[in-house]
Design a protein around this motif. Structure first.
Motif, PDB file in Angstrom:
ATOM      1  N   UNK A 150       0.805  -1.233   0.000  1.00  0.00           N
ATOM      2  CA  UNK A 150       0.000   0.000   0.000  1.00  0.00           C
ATOM      3  C   UNK A 150       0.835   1.279   0.000  1.00  0.00           C
ATOM      4  N   UNK A 151       2.156   1.176  -0.213  1.00  0.00           N
ATOM      5  CA  UNK A 151       2.998   2.376  -0.179  1.00  0.00           C
ATOM      6  C   UNK A 151       3.951   2.475  -1.355  1.00  0.00           C
ATOM      7  N   UNK A 152       3.772   1.633  -2.371  1.00  0.00           N
ATOM      8  CA  UNK A 152       4.606   1.756  -3.552  1.00  0.00           C
ATOM      9  C   UNK A 152       5.554   0.596  -3.773  1.00  0.00           C
ATOM     10  N   UNK A 153       6.295   0.718  -4.874  1.00  0.00           N
ATOM     11  CA  UNK A 153       7.214  -0.346  -5.273  1.00  0.00           C
ATOM     12  C   UNK A 153       8.325   0.245  -6.124  1.00  0.00           C
ATOM     13  N   UNK A 154       9.409  -0.515  -6.219  1.00  0.00           N
ATOM     14  CA  UNK A 154      10.496  -0.222  -7.162  1.00  0.00           C
ATOM     15  C   UNK A 154      10.720  -1.518  -7.928  1.00  0.00           C
ATOM     16  N   UNK A 155      10.981  -1.419  -9.231  1.00  0.00           N
ATOM     17  CA  UNK A 155      11.100  -2.630 -10.033  1.00  0.00           C
ATOM     18  C   UNK A 155      12.102  -2.456 -11.165  1.00  0.00           C
ATOM     19  N   UNK A 156      12.588  -3.598 -11.660  1.00  0.00           N
ATOM     20  CA  UNK A 156      13.460  -3.619 -12.834  1.00  0.00           C
ATOM     21  C   UNK A 156      13.329  -4.987 -13.499  1.00  0.00           C
ATOM     22  N   UNK A 157      13.914  -5.085 -14.698  1.00  0.00           N
ATOM     23  CA  UNK A 157      13.857  -6.347 -15.437  1.00  0.00           C
ATOM     24  C   UNK A 157      15.229  -6.736 -15.959  1.00  0.00           C
ATOM     25  N   UNK A 158      15.345  -8.015 -16.251  1.00  0.00           N
ATOM     26  CA  UNK A 158      16.484  -8.579 -16.973  1.00  0.00           C
ATOM     27  C   UNK A 158      15.916  -9.256 -18.208  1.00  0.00           C
ATOM     28  N   UNK A 159      16.518  -9.011 -19.366  1.00  0.00           N
ATOM     29  CA  UNK A 159      16.044  -9.586 -20.623  1.00  0.00           C
ATOM     30  C   UNK A 159      17.054 -10.604 -21.137  1.00  0.00           C
ATOM     31  N   UNK A 160      16.559 -11.787 -21.506  1.00  0.00           N
ATOM     32  CA  UNK A 160      17.382 -12.833 -22.110  1.00  0.00           C
ATOM     33  C   UNK A 160      16.683 -13.263 -23.396  1.00  0.00           C
ATOM     34  N   UNK A 161      17.442 -13.304 -24.486  1.00  0.00           N
ATOM     35  CA  UNK A 161      16.895 -13.733 -25.775  1.00  0.00           C
ATOM     36  C   UNK A 161      17.502 -15.083 -26.142  1.00  0.00           C
ATOM     37  N   UNK A 162      16.655 -16.052 -26.411  1.00  0.00           N
ATOM     38  CA  UNK A 162      17.095 -17.349 -26.928  1.00  0.00           C
ATOM     39  C   UNK A 162      16.843 -17.294 -28.437  1.00  0.00           C
ATOM     40  N   UNK A 163      17.880 -17.507 -29.258  1.00  0.00           N
ATOM     41  CA  UNK A 163      17.765 -17.288 -30.701  1.00  0.00           C
ATOM     42  C   UNK A 163      17.013 -18.390 -31.473  1.00  0.00           C
ATOM     43  N   UNK A 164      15.942 -18.886 -30.879  1.00  0.00           N
ATOM     44  CA  UNK A 164      15.090 -19.876 -31.536  1.00  0.00           C
ATOM     45  C   UNK A 164      13.726 -19.854 -30.850  1.00  0.00           C
ATOM     46  N   UNK A 165      12.765 -20.462 -31.511  1.00  0.00           N
ATOM     47  CA  UNK A 165      11.441 -20.595 -30.902  1.00  0.00           C
ATOM     48  C   UNK A 165      11.491 -21.709 -29.862  1.00  0.00           C
ATOM     49  N   UNK A 166      11.196 -21.389 -28.620  1.00  0.00           N
ATOM     50  CA  UNK A 166      11.102 -22.410 -27.572  1.00  0.00           C
ATOM     51  C   UNK A 166       9.627 -22.805 -27.510  1.00  0.00           C
ATOM     52  N   UNK A 167       9.304 -23.927 -28.129  1.00  0.00           N
ATOM     53  CA  UNK A 167       7.900 -24.311 -28.299  1.00  0.00           C
ATOM     54  C   UNK A 167       7.409 -25.362 -27.311  1.00  0.00           C
ATOM     55  N   UNK A 168       8.328 -26.168 -26.781  1.00  0.00           N
ATOM     56  CA  UNK A 168       7.899 -27.180 -25.811  1.00  0.00           C
ATOM     57  C   UNK A 168       7.592 -26.505 -24.475  1.00  0.00           C
ATOM     58  N   UNK A 169       6.368 -26.675 -24.008  1.00  0.00           N
ATOM     59  CA  UNK A 169       5.897 -25.967 -22.815  1.00  0.00           C
ATOM     60  C   UNK A 169       6.758 -26.268 -21.588  1.00  0.00           C
ATOM     61  N   UNK A 170       7.124 -27.526 -21.398  1.00  0.00           N
ATOM     62  CA  UNK A 170       7.940 -27.867 -20.230  1.00  0.00           C
ATOM     63  C   UNK A 170       9.299 -27.176 -20.288  1.00  0.00           C
ATOM     64  N   UNK A 171       9.923 -27.159 -21.464  1.00  0.00           N
ATOM     65  CA  UNK A 171      11.221 -26.493 -21.609  1.00  0.00           C
ATOM     66  C   UNK A 171      11.091 -24.999 -21.292  1.00  0.00           C
ATOM     67  N   UNK A 172      10.036 -24.377 -21.801  1.00  0.00           N
ATOM     68  CA  UNK A 172       9.829 -22.944 -21.598  1.00  0.00           C
ATOM     69  C   UNK A 172       9.612 -22.620 -20.114  1.00  0.00           C
ATOM     70  N   UNK A 173       8.731 -23.357 -19.460  1.00  0.00           N
ATOM     71  CA  UNK A 173       8.442 -23.139 -18.034  1.00  0.00           C
ATOM     72  C   UNK A 173       9.686 -23.433 -17.196  1.00  0.00           C
ATOM     73  N   UNK A 174      10.397 -24.494 -17.547  1.00  0.00           N
ATOM     74  CA  UNK A 174      11.601 -24.864 -16.811  1.00  0.00           C
ATOM     75  C   UNK A 174      12.681 -23.781 -16.938  1.00  0.00           C
ATOM     76  N   UNK A 175      12.850 -23.232 -18.152  1.00  0.00           N
ATOM     77  CA  UNK A 175      13.862 -22.186 -18.340  1.00  0.00           C
ATOM     78  C   UNK A 175      13.445 -20.899 -17.634  1.00  0.00           C
ATOM     79  N   UNK A 176      12.159 -20.583 -17.640  1.00  0.00           N
ATOM     80  CA  UNK A 176      11.675 -19.425 -16.870  1.00  0.00           C
ATOM     81  C   UNK A 176      12.039 -19.591 -15.396  1.00  0.00           C
ATOM     82  N   UNK A 177      11.811 -20.779 -14.875  1.00  0.00           N
ATOM     83  CA  UNK A 177      12.125 -21.052 -13.467  1.00  0.00           C
ATOM     84  C   UNK A 177      13.630 -20.969 -13.226  1.00  0.00           C
TER      85      UNK A 177
END
Length: 178
Positions: free
Chosen positions: A67-94
């Motif tokens: 209730x008093x605010x936030x500070x935030x930032x991001x990190x960006x990672x690009x994988x140079x291919x389509x990651x289409x398998x759902x388990x691989x994508x979720x696992x790499x996110x984790x």
């Protein structure tokens, strides 16, 4: 992750680009020191988006004072291919979430706890959460991975959150994957 890899990780937000983790940590400390009597949540989560020739992964770090605010930032990672398998994508996110959490060493976590510790009897709190972009609902395709990913986040000593509570992954990071 070795020292060289840790120093090459950069973060950004709307105000700053190319922040080192040390800079990010300094910003978090400053944010908390402004009002040490607070209900703080340090939340880290990753989301991804498959594009035509690559997949974008965004890890968000959000320090929130309820209730008093936030500070935030991001990190960006690009994988140079389509990651289409759902388990691989979720696992790499984790994995990417785990990498950023690992930057918060015990010493750094204790530094953050020490900010609120003198004020716990006035209601100050501090928690660290790992936000996973998965849900357990019957119609959610990621439900079969919930136990595995939750166990991974728990194993690194932080509280896992899944949809609808995992808003750092499902909303904040998601916004930057497009």
């Amino acid at each position: 992750m070795n020292i060289e890899e840790k120093t090459s990780i950069t973060f950004r937000n709307l105000q700053e680009r190319n922040m080192s983790f040390d800079t990010v940590f300094t910003r978090i400390v400053s944010f908390m020191n402004r009002n040490p009597i607070g209900e703080y949540r340090l939340m880290i989560g990753t989301d991804s988006q498959v594009h035509a020739k690559h997949t974008t992964f965004i890890t968000g770090i959000v320090i929130q004072n309820k209730r008093k605010g936030a500070w935030a930032c991001i990190r960006k990672v690009i994988v140079p291919r389509k990651v289409l398998r759902l388990h691989e994508k979720i696992s790499y996110e984790t994995t990417l979430t785990e990498e950023v959490v690992s930057l918060f060493t015990e010493e750094k976590k204790n530094q953050l706890i020490d900010i609120v510790l003198p004020y716990i009897y006035q209601g100050s709190t501090f928690a660290i959460e790992g936000h996973i972009d998965i849900g357990s609902g019957a119609r959610n395709k990621t439900r079969e991975f919930v136990n595995e990913m939750v166990a991974r986040i728990e194993s690194i000593g932080i509280e896992p959150k899944i949809k609808p509570e995992s808003f750092v992954a499902s909303s904040y990071a998601n916004k930057y994957t497009k």
